[in-house]
Design a protein around this motif. Sequence first.
Motif, PDB file in Angstrom:
ATOM      1  N   GLU A 123      -4.583 -10.719  -1.730  1.00 48.37           N
ATOM      2  CA  GLU A 123      -3.796  -9.905  -0.795  1.00 48.37           C
ATOM      3  C   GLU A 123      -4.550  -8.629  -0.413  1.00 48.37           C
ATOM      4  N   GLN A 124      -5.277  -8.057  -1.349  1.00 46.11           N
ATOM      5  CA  GLN A 124      -6.002  -6.805  -1.096  1.00 46.11           C
ATOM      6  C   GLN A 124      -6.986  -6.952   0.069  1.00 46.11           C
TER       7      GLN A 124
ATOM      8  N   GLU B 194      -7.100  -2.141   4.147  1.00 48.70           N
ATOM      9  CA  GLU B 194      -8.164  -1.166   3.878  1.00 48.70           C
ATOM     10  C   GLU B 194      -7.745  -0.236   2.753  1.00 48.70           C
ATOM     11  N   LYS B 195      -6.457   0.161   2.752  1.00 51.61           N
ATOM     12  CA  LYS B 195      -5.932   1.024   1.691  1.00 51.61           C
ATOM     13  C   LYS B 195      -5.706   0.184   0.434  1.00 51.61           C
ATOM     14  N   PRO B 196      -5.783   0.808  -0.740  1.00 50.74           N
ATOM     15  CA  PRO B 196      -5.572   0.037  -1.975  1.00 50.74           C
ATOM     16  C   PRO B 196      -4.110  -0.385  -2.159  1.00 50.74           C
ATOM     17  N   ILE B 197      -3.925  -1.521  -2.764  1.00 43.85           N
ATOM     18  CA  ILE B 197      -2.594  -1.976  -3.154  1.00 43.85           C
ATOM     19  C   ILE B 197      -2.158  -1.142  -4.353  1.00 43.85           C
TER      20      ILE B 197
ATOM     21  N   THR C  42       6.851  -0.787  -5.615  1.00 45.54           N
ATOM     22  CA  THR C  42       6.674  -2.229  -5.706  1.00 45.54           C
ATOM     23  C   THR C  42       6.054  -2.569  -7.059  1.00 45.54           C
ATOM     24  N   GLY C  43       6.437  -3.729  -7.571  1.00 41.86           N
ATOM     25  CA  GLY C  43       5.917  -4.130  -8.868  1.00 41.86           C
ATOM     26  C   GLY C  43       6.146  -5.596  -9.146  1.00 41.86           C
TER      27      GLY C  43
ATOM     28  N   THR D 245       0.824  -1.214   0.000  1.00 39.40           N
ATOM     29  CA  THR D 245       0.000   0.000   0.000  1.00 39.40           C
ATOM     30  C   THR D 245       0.859   1.266   0.000  1.00 39.40           C
ATOM     31  N   LEU D 246       2.176   1.111   0.094  1.00 39.25           N
ATOM     32  CA  LEU D 246       3.067   2.272   0.102  1.00 39.25           C
ATOM     33  C   LEU D 246       3.524   2.589  -1.311  1.00 39.25           C
TER      34      LEU D 246
END
Length: 157
Positions: A115-116, A120-123, A95-96, A80-81
């Motif tokens: 994983e999502q 709560e925050k989007p990947i 990330t990728g 999420t970062l």
Amino acid sequence: MKRIVLAGGCFWGMEAYFERLNGVVKTEVGYANGDTKEPTYKEVCSNTTGHAEVLDINYDPERISLETLLMHFWKVIDPTLLNRQGGDVGSQYRTGIYFVDEADVPTIERSRDEEQKKYEKPIVTEVLPLDYYYPAETYHQMYLKKNPGGYCHIKLD
């Protein structure tokens, strides 16, 4: 043999983590999916090339599946970062998951969607074809084996 290229922040820790997995045959750190040819580490760190620090993984699908590799990937990153992992900040630390085989896309998307559910925050992890890859300088290869006290944002023990 199959290949997947993963961006998970600093490539030193990614390589140290993944090269230990049974079925991973070869790893190499490098730069991917940027706008310049044959970038140097200094150029990539200038945040002007568009490249991500990546780990190129060659693996034996008879011994380790893509699903298992991706399970390990999600375990060592915060998806999420945006443009940072651990203490590293910059677009090169995004990330990728960069695929070379279009047939891998459904597996990657299923893994990401599963994983999502944990967040709560989007990947924000990119899922894209590998457009360009260039190996990092020799001193970056197996860096943490050569420099055991080196920085790593990934818990290796």
